[in-house]
Design a protein around this motif. Structure first.
Motif, PDB file in Angstrom:
ATOM      1  N   GLY A 115     -28.178   6.890 -34.678  1.00  0.00           N
ATOM      2  CA  GLY A 115     -26.879   6.572 -34.100  1.00  0.00           C
ATOM      3  C   GLY A 115     -25.717   6.681 -35.071  1.00  0.00           C
ATOM      4  O   GLY A 115     -24.586   6.358 -34.739  1.00  0.00           O
ATOM      5  N   GLU A 116     -25.970   7.179 -36.285  1.00  0.00           N
ATOM      6  CA  GLU A 116     -24.874   7.292 -37.251  1.00  0.00           C
ATOM      7  C   GLU A 116     -23.813   8.231 -36.688  1.00  0.00           C
ATOM      8  O   GLU A 116     -24.107   9.274 -36.127  1.00  0.00           O
ATOM      9  N   ARG A 117     -22.576   7.816 -36.837  1.00  0.00           N
ATOM     10  CA  ARG A 117     -21.460   8.521 -36.198  1.00  0.00           C
ATOM     11  C   ARG A 117     -20.510   9.119 -37.228  1.00  0.00           C
ATOM     12  O   ARG A 117     -20.072  10.244 -37.088  1.00  0.00           O
ATOM     13  N   GLN A 118     -20.172   8.340 -38.240  1.00  0.00           N
ATOM     14  CA  GLN A 118     -19.221   8.773 -39.264  1.00  0.00           C
ATOM     15  C   GLN A 118     -19.310   7.797 -40.424  1.00  0.00           C
ATOM     16  O   GLN A 118     -19.966   6.768 -40.326  1.00  0.00           O
ATOM     17  N   ILE A 119     -18.663   8.145 -41.504  1.00  0.00           N
ATOM     18  CA  ILE A 119     -18.574   7.246 -42.651  1.00  0.00           C
ATOM     19  C   ILE A 119     -17.122   6.838 -42.787  1.00  0.00           C
ATOM     20  O   ILE A 119     -16.230   7.690 -42.808  1.00  0.00           O
ATOM     21  N   SER A 157     -28.880  14.354 -28.570  1.00  0.00           N
ATOM     22  CA  SER A 157     -28.048  14.877 -27.474  1.00  0.00           C
ATOM     23  C   SER A 157     -27.477  13.742 -26.623  1.00  0.00           C
ATOM     24  O   SER A 157     -26.342  13.825 -26.156  1.00  0.00           O
ATOM     25  N   GLY A 158     -28.229  12.686 -26.444  1.00  0.00           N
ATOM     26  CA  GLY A 158     -27.731  11.536 -25.695  1.00  0.00           C
ATOM     27  C   GLY A 158     -26.602  10.819 -26.427  1.00  0.00           C
ATOM     28  O   GLY A 158     -25.627  10.377 -25.812  1.00  0.00           O
ATOM     29  N   ILE A 159     -26.717  10.729 -27.742  1.00  0.00           N
ATOM     30  CA  ILE A 159     -25.655  10.121 -28.552  1.00  0.00           C
ATOM     31  C   ILE A 159     -24.393  10.968 -28.456  1.00  0.00           C
ATOM     32  O   ILE A 159     -23.287  10.454 -28.262  1.00  0.00           O
ATOM     33  N   GLU A 160     -24.545  12.294 -28.596  1.00  0.00           N
ATOM     34  CA  GLU A 160     -23.372  13.164 -28.513  1.00  0.00           C
ATOM     35  C   GLU A 160     -22.713  13.061 -27.140  1.00  0.00           C
ATOM     36  O   GLU A 160     -21.487  13.051 -27.030  1.00  0.00           O
TER      37      GLU A 160
END
Length: 181
Positions: A115-119, A157-160
């Motif tokens: 689930g990492e999205r950004q820093i 793909s679900g996270i995106e």
């Protein structure tokens, strides 16, 4: 008594390393202030003027929108143990996503986490300690696995798709830039 620092001393960095919970605060020029609790092993002190945390997918993406608009952010740590202390880090932040050139500099500092999205990177302009005498004592039991389990079930793909559906705009309608570099 409150005390200000121009950078993170070794004792402040040690205090940060001991904490299991931190809070981030940001706000748009006009709109709602966002205050978010963060856990899991996602926070790093990079040097005496730079900190970062691995931002995991959540219900909103307020901090990214606010940092894109004005870069202001505060991060707070509270001691819930016998030794009371509150530490606030004030500064200018930015979101770094996997497509950004700086991703390769910061990402190896973190554990791979579903689930990492950004820093989120904060350049520390000032640090402030205060007593924390009014903060209650709590005992750490364990980190929750709920967010990680949710992200694992969703898959990449679900996270995106979730980002597309729920993370492109803040609650005040500001763009989060989730799909830009």
């Amino acid at each position: 008594m409150a005390k200000f620092y121009s950078e993170l001393t070794s004792s402040l960095r040690e205090f940060i390393a001991e904490q299991k919970l931190f809070f981030t605060a940001s706000a748009p020029t006009k709109g709602r202030v966002n205050l978010s609790p963060k856990g899991i092993d996602t926070f790093r002190c990079i040097d005496s003027k730079t900190v970062a945390y691995l931002d995991l997918t959540g219900s909103g993406n307020e901090t990214a929108a606010h940092l894109h608009e004005n870069r202001r952010m505060t991060i707070m740590f509270c001691s819930f143990t016998e030794q009371p202390l509150i530490l606030r880090l004030y500064g200018q932040g930015k979101a770094i996503r996997p497509r950004h050139p700086e991703w390769q500099e910061f990402y190896p500092l973190f554990n791979v986490t579903p689930g990492e999205r950004q820093i989120m990177v904060l350049t520390v302009e000032a640090a402030q300690t205060s007593c924390g005498y009014g903060v209650p004592l709590y005992e750490f039991k364990q980190q929750r696995e709920t967010l990680i389990n949710w992200a694992e079930k969703k898959g990449d793909s679900g996270i995106e798709q979730y980002w597309h559906d729920k993370n492109q705009k803040s609650i005040d309608g500001l763009p989060t830039q989730i799909f830009s570099d």
